[in-house]
Design an enzyme around this catalytic site. Sequence first.
Site, short mmCIF file in Angstrom:
data_model
loop_
_atom_site.label_atom_id
_atom_site.label_comp_id
_atom_site.label_asym_id
_atom_site.label_seq_id
_atom_site.Cartn_x
_atom_site.Cartn_y
_atom_site.Cartn_z
CG HIS A 81 -2.03 -0.98 1.16
ND1 HIS A 81 -2.40 -1.76 2.25
CD2 HIS A 81 -2.86 -1.32 0.15
CE1 HIS A 81 -3.41 -2.54 1.89
NE2 HIS A 81 -3.71 -2.29 0.63
CB SER A 118 0.87 1.31 4.21
OG SER A 118 0.33 2.46 3.62
CE1 TYR A 119 7.07 2.07 6.34
CE2 TYR A 119 6.10 2.08 8.53
CZ TYR A 119 6.86 2.69 7.55
OH TYR A 119 7.42 3.93 7.80
CG HIS A 120 0.08 -2.53 4.88
ND1 HIS A 120 -1.04 -1.73 4.68
CD2 HIS A 120 0.44 -2.35 6.17
CE1 HIS A 120 -1.30 -1.08 5.81
NE2 HIS A 120 -0.41 -1.46 6.72
CB VAL A 121 5.87 -5.84 1.72
CG1 VAL A 121 6.33 -4.50 1.21
CG2 VAL A 121 6.47 -6.13 3.08
#
Length: 544
Positions: free
Chosen positions: A306, A479-482
């Site tokens: 994200h 958003s660190y949502h990898v």
Amino acid sequence: MNSSSEASFTDAGSFDYVIVGSGAAGAILAERLSADGASVCVLEAGPPDHSPYLHIPAGFIKAVFNNKYAWQFSSEPTELTNGRRIPIPQGRTLGGSTSINGLVYNRGQAADFDHWASLGNPGWSFADVLPYFKSMERRVGGDDAYRGRQGKLPVSDIDWIHPLCEAFIAGAQEFGMPRNPDYNGASQAGVGYFQRTIDNGWRMSTARCFLKPSRSRANLTVRTYAQATRVLFESTRAIGVSYRDPRQPSVAHAVKARREVIVSSGAINTPKLLQLSGLGPAGFLREKGIAVVRDLPGVGENLSDHYSVRVVARVKNMQTMNQLVRGLNLVGQISRWMMKRPSIMALSPSLVHYFWQSRAGLDAPDLQGVFTPASYKEGYVGVLDDFPGMTTGVWQHRPDSRGQVRVRSADPFEDPVINANYLGHADDQMTLIRGIRLARSLLQSKALASCFDGESLPGALCQSDDELLDFARRYGVSSYHVNGTARMGPDGDPLAVVDPQLRVHGVQSLRVVDSSVMPSMPSANICAATMMIGNKAADLIRQG
């Protein structure tokens, strides 16, 4: 074995299962497998989670950019991000990213999981995964049909209410958004307060909720400072893991797995470890001097994240968190937290959510927004502005852009190359532009008019689509949502890495259990879904 460079090891023992990673999925998996009596060894590359910054929710800002507790990964610079590297920190301590993340508990939409099943992954529809969400959570409120009551993970409501938050929610209702008390229930759409993994003022990581209560079991061994460097194979059967202590990197250890090796290292470190172990695109591995165990072209592909952009406004007639974290105000907030009273010390970075459509005609939200009565310099979570401010961020739920993760070399201590490809798809660009327009409109609602003192970022002069896209390229962040880099799919899918039981295609006794296996991005912060994957994987392994 498949390693000539690590031909000699110190013997680190033998266990039924070796789990690489103690994060959102790995800690839950370790707790559940060891509860059955199996011997389990967990390898965590980072240190123990002793720092108070990992347990006090407000410590997020001190932990997430600390190399001791978080991998400081970043994407390769591209024109799409104005030549910038985008930081993508990932947890590097017990609990993994659940020890450093923003504490939001957000499952996603039912359609996300139904889509996973439709891609050839039976057992992953919303009806299939809902029991695993429910069984791990302890939630007060909401509908029993959707919420769990007896699990180990507390999911709480915010208890610190700022008048700007209420005004923002009222303003969103002006735009037709319903106030939604439970976005993890029957419907995600609407506006309201985030649910958090906080209990009695403390962060509830998976290490704290699942791993710590289980460590007294004689059959559970947890090793910190144990960075996995390779999965060990006999032919195509995984038999163990080599690892090194980063403080003594010259000494290699080998821990054996009698039943299975389970990689739970996250969507960046998991494909890196698989590639170092000889699993990945064969030609690429040979170029890096890595012996090929199995040609798996999908390892490291399908990276999704994200990409968020924040709109910032100055605030008048009211104090915001910018002032509450300074001087005597901060002393007062710490005192309140110590007395277990509502305090900014026990907050997630984002307080209010909104899930909405970027355009008419959509049947479900394709945007997620966040709001907080605070503002950061240049819109990036790190250093608060000197003036009273408020921020709303926005990102696209399901971006079409896909990137990749590949090892830089055969050196296990070298960070991989991350080509995130943010904004690489034209539809992603237009959706985010619409999201920015919605976000700035929400800050200028009638309900916020008495507090709104002008937009500071991007500023009133930024109006056209091209100007807003340029703003997104200059100021957007991860958003660190990898996720997605070892995606789940049937054997006929040429880019699938694991099957619906999370077993790696073409080899034996090796599974991946983390956000890497997500075949597509959930409409959510991914931590809750990753925990669900760990919970469900325990049953898949036991049944197998």
